[in-house]
Design an enzyme around this catalytic site. Structure first.
Site, PDB file in Angstrom:
ATOM      1  N   HIS A 112      -7.687  -0.910   5.147  1.00 37.66           N
ATOM      2  CA  HIS A 112      -6.521  -0.096   5.875  1.00 37.66           C
ATOM      3  C   HIS A 112      -6.858   1.272   5.837  1.00 37.66           C
ATOM      4  O   HIS A 112      -7.952   1.517   5.300  1.00 37.66           O
ATOM      5  CB  HIS A 112      -5.124  -0.597   5.241  1.00 37.66           C
ATOM      6  CG  HIS A 112      -3.994   0.088   5.982  1.00 37.66           C
ATOM      7  ND1 HIS A 112      -3.974   0.147   7.427  1.00 37.66           N
ATOM      8  CD2 HIS A 112      -2.923   0.759   5.796  1.00 37.66           C
ATOM      9  CE1 HIS A 112      -2.669   0.594   7.718  1.00 37.66           C
ATOM     10  NE2 HIS A 112      -2.327   1.081   6.567  1.00 37.66           N
ATOM     11  N   ASP A 149      20.374  12.378   4.540  1.00 35.74           N
ATOM     12  CA  ASP A 149      20.957  13.624   5.081  1.00 35.74           C
ATOM     13  C   ASP A 149      21.321  14.719   4.007  1.00 35.74           C
ATOM     14  O   ASP A 149      22.277  14.455   3.382  1.00 35.74           O
ATOM     15  CB  ASP A 149      22.403  13.116   5.808  1.00 35.74           C
ATOM     16  CG  ASP A 149      22.833  14.118   6.700  1.00 35.74           C
ATOM     17  OD1 ASP A 149      22.323  15.333   6.598  1.00 35.74           O
ATOM     18  OD2 ASP A 149      23.801  13.820   7.356  1.00 35.74           O
ATOM     19  N   SER A 152      -8.222   3.360  13.989  1.00 33.65           N
ATOM     20  CA  SER A 152      -7.075   2.921  13.802  1.00 33.65           C
ATOM     21  C   SER A 152      -7.072   2.280  12.421  1.00 33.65           C
ATOM     22  O   SER A 152      -8.033   1.606  12.174  1.00 33.65           O
ATOM     23  CB  SER A 152      -6.117   2.055  14.531  1.00 33.65           C
ATOM     24  OG  SER A 152      -5.200   1.618  14.280  1.00 33.65           O
ATOM     25  N   GLY A 153      -6.012   2.038  11.509  1.00 32.72           N
ATOM     26  CA  GLY A 153      -5.782   1.441  10.261  1.00 32.72           C
ATOM     27  C   GLY A 153      -5.450  -0.032  10.388  1.00 32.72           C
ATOM     28  O   GLY A 153      -5.301  -0.931   9.392  1.00 32.72           O
ATOM     29  N   HIS A 154      -5.230  -0.408  11.626  1.00 33.64           N
ATOM     30  CA  HIS A 154      -4.509  -1.479  11.914  1.00 33.64           C
ATOM     31  C   HIS A 154      -5.445  -2.450  12.911  1.00 33.64           C
ATOM     32  O   HIS A 154      -6.018  -2.070  13.873  1.00 33.64           O
ATOM     33  CB  HIS A 154      -3.100  -1.632  12.782  1.00 33.64           C
ATOM     34  CG  HIS A 154      -2.157  -0.655  12.026  1.00 33.64           C
ATOM     35  ND1 HIS A 154      -1.314  -1.415  11.088  1.00 33.64           N
ATOM     36  CD2 HIS A 154      -1.938   0.570  12.000  1.00 33.64           C
ATOM     37  CE1 HIS A 154      -0.676  -0.397  10.542  1.00 33.64           C
ATOM     38  NE2 HIS A 154      -0.839   0.708  11.058  1.00 33.64           N
ATOM     39  N   HIS A 207       5.924  -6.082  11.313  1.00 33.90           N
ATOM     40  CA  HIS A 207       5.622  -4.752  11.682  1.00 33.90           C
ATOM     41  C   HIS A 207       5.304  -4.799  12.979  1.00 33.90           C
ATOM     42  O   HIS A 207       4.161  -4.469  13.468  1.00 33.90           O
ATOM     43  CB  HIS A 207       4.432  -4.562  10.712  1.00 33.90           C
ATOM     44  CG  HIS A 207       4.359  -4.757   9.353  1.00 33.90           C
ATOM     45  ND1 HIS A 207       5.312  -4.993   8.733  1.00 33.90           N
ATOM     46  CD2 HIS A 207       3.267  -5.073   8.585  1.00 33.90           C
ATOM     47  CE1 HIS A 207       4.952  -5.081   7.385  1.00 33.90           C
ATOM     48  NE2 HIS A 207       3.725  -5.047   7.393  1.00 33.90           N
ATOM     49  N   ASP A 248      -0.297  -3.993   6.149  1.00 27.37           N
ATOM     50  CA  ASP A 248      -1.041  -3.564   7.115  1.00 27.37           C
ATOM     51  C   ASP A 248      -2.453  -3.764   6.748  1.00 27.37           C
ATOM     52  O   ASP A 248      -2.832  -3.714   5.793  1.00 27.37           O
ATOM     53  CB  ASP A 248      -0.808  -1.924   7.111  1.00 27.37           C
ATOM     54  CG  ASP A 248       0.550  -1.505   7.676  1.00 27.37           C
ATOM     55  OD1 ASP A 248       1.329  -2.400   8.134  1.00 27.37           O
ATOM     56  OD2 ASP A 248       0.972  -0.239   7.668  1.00 27.37           O
ATOM     57  N   HIS A 301       0.984  -1.360   0.121  1.00 21.02           N
ATOM     58  CA  HIS A 301       0.062   0.103  -0.093  1.00 21.02           C
ATOM     59  C   HIS A 301       0.927   1.233  -0.068  1.00 21.02           C
ATOM     60  O   HIS A 301       2.240   1.032   0.147  1.00 21.02           O
ATOM     61  CB  HIS A 301      -1.018   0.054   1.198  1.00 21.02           C
ATOM     62  CG  HIS A 301      -0.418   0.010   2.667  1.00 21.02           C
ATOM     63  ND1 HIS A 301       0.110  -1.008   3.022  1.00 21.02           N
ATOM     64  CD2 HIS A 301      -0.146   0.947   3.397  1.00 21.02           C
ATOM     65  CE1 HIS A 301       0.720  -0.848   4.305  1.00 21.02           C
ATOM     66  NE2 HIS A 301       0.545   0.612   4.645  1.00 21.02           N
ATOM     67  N   ASP A 359       0.939  -8.346  10.255  1.00 23.89           N
ATOM     68  CA  ASP A 359       0.943  -7.255  11.070  1.00 23.89           C
ATOM     69  C   ASP A 359       0.675  -7.343  12.328  1.00 23.89           C
ATOM     70  O   ASP A 359      -0.234  -7.745  12.784  1.00 23.89           O
ATOM     71  CB  ASP A 359      -0.101  -6.132  10.102  1.00 23.89           C
ATOM     72  CG  ASP A 359      -0.345  -4.730  10.761  1.00 23.89           C
ATOM     73  OD1 ASP A 359       0.691  -4.484  11.480  1.00 23.89           O
ATOM     74  OD2 ASP A 359      -1.166  -4.052  10.576  1.00 23.89           O
TER      75      ASP A 359
END
Lengths: 553, 553
Positions: free
Chosen positions: B139, B441, B364-366, B388, B161, B70, B193
């Protein structure tokens, strides 16, 4: 007598921490609480944050004394710095434990000459125009008090941190009777703790924690490490009791844990059965299931005992599979990440970790909304100025006061430096005084470090380029290859090429200066700086600090 | 055919973020997800954190492709860096929205030549020995999928997820039927997940958020600012719907919010009624009670639109008393302080602030624990390797698998770099491969920045002292007064005295070097460094970086 009262918070409003209040009557000053805060990650290299007490520097002769409500750092920690900076030996008053902690701090700072006086609740204390009384309260440290200042206009009540714990481990609940009495006589101004204004209902009693700890302990087969605030002396007592009930010995690990338990035992707040305490070095003499280790580090502090254990870096305690670590504390806002990191390290080692989301093994030291309402109803204040809270909690506390019938115009949502001035005619905010943060940075304190801090921020994000150019005193021409040193700069793949370009740039810049007959070192350095900054940004897309040094020979 | 499967997580285990997995069969490689993480405060000046993909550098020719589950940064964000560093134009596959986001990223990095392929759930994809299928999941972003790799030994299922949202705003629940089918056929390995392994029960459906938002909106008299994740396209839809129901217009503020809504509208995931959207510059044309502003900044990000608004520093939106700010998101662990600071700034301005503790305005998406159990029960895997999650959540996920009947020996609590090797005989961890973080960086990426980072940490905590000494080429004697520059060092009260002492120290050190006939610049610099470090520490009790530069003339 006194017709005007001025209450000037120098810390603790719009923030959690560094509580400090200046109360003035007839040009005389009483200070209530002298706290500090711990620095956030952006305050690089800063050790401690103090309230800016500049206001007091020109008023030293007017200060009658300091009253401290309890021994936590955010109410007491600034004391040695204030005493050192003002250098006047201002007398300090407070509960027995609070003053024991004050003495210990002053000793560490070699300030033994400061007069420190134990003050029992109920004692009368008269300092110049201030008629002072302390009232016993309950909190997460023994000997917490509120401070009532009796004036001609009425009583100013500063609650300090409090909860209404009906079954405190110390045995003595808050003196609700005295609060009610004062309320009946008429409280002029209530300055109340707002810390838990966003939590509905009543806080849990400290006493519920003990049986929960015992329940958690009883399910553990291996060693148990408990971490909590070292100053929460009743919590230590409950850990000792739970350990005793399960026939486990207790070891204390971490400097502040050992220090506070010592003070607590001396003053009778902690009782440890004979032979219960073992030294950390003796741990290996006992089987795992016979041990509880009480440790500092509940906030994930970098150098704390628990953090070291989590990194297999503690001299006396090496954690392993089968050990259980019990967090009998919640993270102070801002410490969540450090705590989570410590917890996850412990899981990685193979420990079990029990936190307050697994069992009710912590009780807050601050009353929840209903307790704040109880305080408001008991004291029936004419004016309310919420203390100890960020702007959200101060607003919520104000809304509570309004909902209980305090006139909206009599509720003052203040901020640090904004004095509330009360006369017979009414109350209003006065002119804002200097307030803010001063930093303790190594041995130095003062706001001058703001510059250092800005520099550190720049250095920390992009590093530094130092370029030393040697030029002829005669004509400003370059007489040696420039020296280029960089630190903290992302090292480019083609570093040599970049260095060549920097050298070229320096030569060009110096030539230009010579052509334009610029001979002042400052100006040459400025030209060098600007040319180099442009080059470096175009190559690295970063802005390191550029420090050109021109040496004339 | 393939007798050995190797599943090597390069990120996402023992941490939340930078998910990336290398699957190997017959010496060929499939990469599933290419995520990144955002830096923590200690990673000074670092822009992004990538999984260390060194392992792939010598295997470029073996890589068949990349499948992305995703479009979130922690699954997709590393793509342009990986493609640039490996430089091989590795083909990328994934859902339509996911690939739209991938193209946008690759475009920004001028990597248009990378082949990007849309993949619908149910499509068959054959890459070398990999027989790949994606399965529709729900999700907090549309087009989320699980990835099933069919092998001779069975199916390897990487869930990505997911939650089991029965009433998703997109309309299509997760393809439970296909998961069950695969389960009946026999799943070899489930990589699931673990994000919400510590939350009991089921997660709330995204659809409950809409009515709650409308309820909150309906109580507001002034402007409403809603902040959420810009990629949560269904949330944006629900905000639009709630605004429409209350006859308010919507303005989008913040670059990523505008970008994602554009992509979402193009792909038909967001429908906005004609005339609903207004430009931020048009805000003043509408009365406050007719406006909803949808903004980035739900995590308190320093440069985000909302943070700027909270500091009265946003070009188009100036917040004031009467505005309500709605946080339709929870802080990602580690962001709590930044979020709290933003919230309190808003309270200080006079805004009302509504967060998830005031109303259920976020889902929540989980999936929570019961959903993870449902996944385990549906797929009935022989082997389980939780993905995850930090070590705590990985352990909890493993315990769930065990409680549902998976053999304890078949549950693999992995870590980044530890490959799980499965043959007909069984499964076991193989030799650890290089894994960890690489930093982005500025324009540079790579572990070389470790040195820069250590330097930055030192610079940030204690600052820097640069000392330039000019010595004679003939005899090494000092020929000019040393230049002393310091930055980020606490400025002592008696700075002049300290500078004198530093100059004396330099002279003494140079004399000593001359006496001892030390003529090598490096050695002289080292002597200078050590002498200065000692002096500075004794005076300041700090250890700034000491940078001595010796110029010979």
């Amino acid at each position: 007598m006194s017709k005007k009262i001025r209450v000037l918070p120098l810390g603790g409003l719009g923030e959690i921490g560094k509580n400090m209040t200046v109360v003035e009557i007839d040009g005389r000053i009483l200070i209530v609480d002298v706290g500090l805060r711990f620095p956030t990650a952006e305050m690089m290299g800063i050790d401690l944050v103090l309230p800016d007490f500049t206001y007091l520097r020109s008023r030293i002769d007017d200060i009658e004394g300091i009253v401290v409500t309890h021994g936590h750092e955010d109410h007491l920690g600034c004391l040695p710095f204030l005493e050192r900076e003002l250098g006047a030996g201002i007398p300090v008053y407070g509960g027995k434990l609070t003053m024991a902690m004050a003495r210990s701090k002053l000793d560490e700072h070699k300030l033994k000459q400061v007069p420190v006086h134990d003050l029992e609740p109920g004692d009368e204390l008269r300092l110049g125009p201030f008629d002072i009384e302390t009232i016993h309260m309950t909190h997460s440290i023994p000997d917490a008090t509120a401070v009532a200042i009796h004036t001609e206009l009425g009583v100013v009540l500063i609650t300090g941190d409090y909860k209404f714990d009906q079954t405190p481990v110390g045995g003595v609940p808050a003196d609700v009777g005295r609060l009610a009495e004062l309320g009946r006589e008429g409280i002029l101004l209530l300055c109340g703790d707002s810390t838990n204004a966003d939590r509905p209902g009543f806080s849990a009693s400290e006493r519920v924690v003990g049986p929960e700890l015992e329940r958690v302990f009883s399910r553990c087969d291996g060693r148990i490490v408990v971490t909590s605030f070292a100053s929460n002396i009743h919590r230590v007592q409950q850990v000792v009791d739970a350990a005793a009930a399960l026939d486990r010995r207790v070891a204390l690990v971490g400097r502040s844990m050992r220090k506070n338990v010592n003070i607590g035992r001396t003053l009778g707040h902690i009782t440890v059965p004979e032979g219960m305490l073992v030294q950390p070095r003796e741990l290996s003499d006992f089987p795992d299931h016979k041990l509880v280790i009480m440790s500092t580090g509940s906030q994930g502090e970098p150098m704390s005992a628990l953090r070291r254990m989590a990194h297999h870096d503690h001299r006396q305690v090496d954690l392993h599979d089968g050990d259980t670590v019990v967090f009998s504390a919640t993270p102070i806002p801002g410490n969540e990440r450090a705590v989570n990191e410590t917890v996850d390290r412990l899981f990685h080692i193979g420990c079990d970790v029990i936190t307050t989301s697994d069992a009710p093994i912590h009780a807050s030291g601050h009353g929840f909304a209903e307790e704040m309402k109880l305080m408001l109803n008991l004291t029936k204040p004419r004016y309310v100025m919420p203390f100890h809270g960020d702007f959200k909690r101060i607003r919520l506390h104000g809304q509570m006061a309004e909902s209980l019938g305090v006139e909206p115009d009599n509720i003052f949502r203040g901020e640090n430096g904004l004095p509330l001035e009360i006369t017979e005619k009414g109350a209003r905010f006065g002119e804002k005084e200097q307030a803010g943060m001063i930093f303790v940075d190594g041995v130095e304190i003062g706001d001058v470090t703001d510059v250092a801090l800005r520099d550190r921020r720049m250095l920390s994000s992009d590093g530094i380029f130092v370029v030393v150019a040697t030029v002829s005193e005669q004509d400003g021409s370059s007489v040696a290859e420039p020296e280029i040193i960089f630190r903290g700069v992302p090292y480019p793949e083609d570093a040599e090429k970049l260095l060549d370009q920097v050298r070229d740039c320096v030569e060009r810049s110096l030539d230009k200066a010579a052509d334009e007959e610029v001979r002042e070192i400052d100006l040459i350095q400025k030209m060098l700086h600007d040319d180099l900054a442009e080059l470096v940004y175009s190559k690295l897309k970063r802005r390191p600090m550029i420090l050109p040094v021109v040496v004339e020979v």
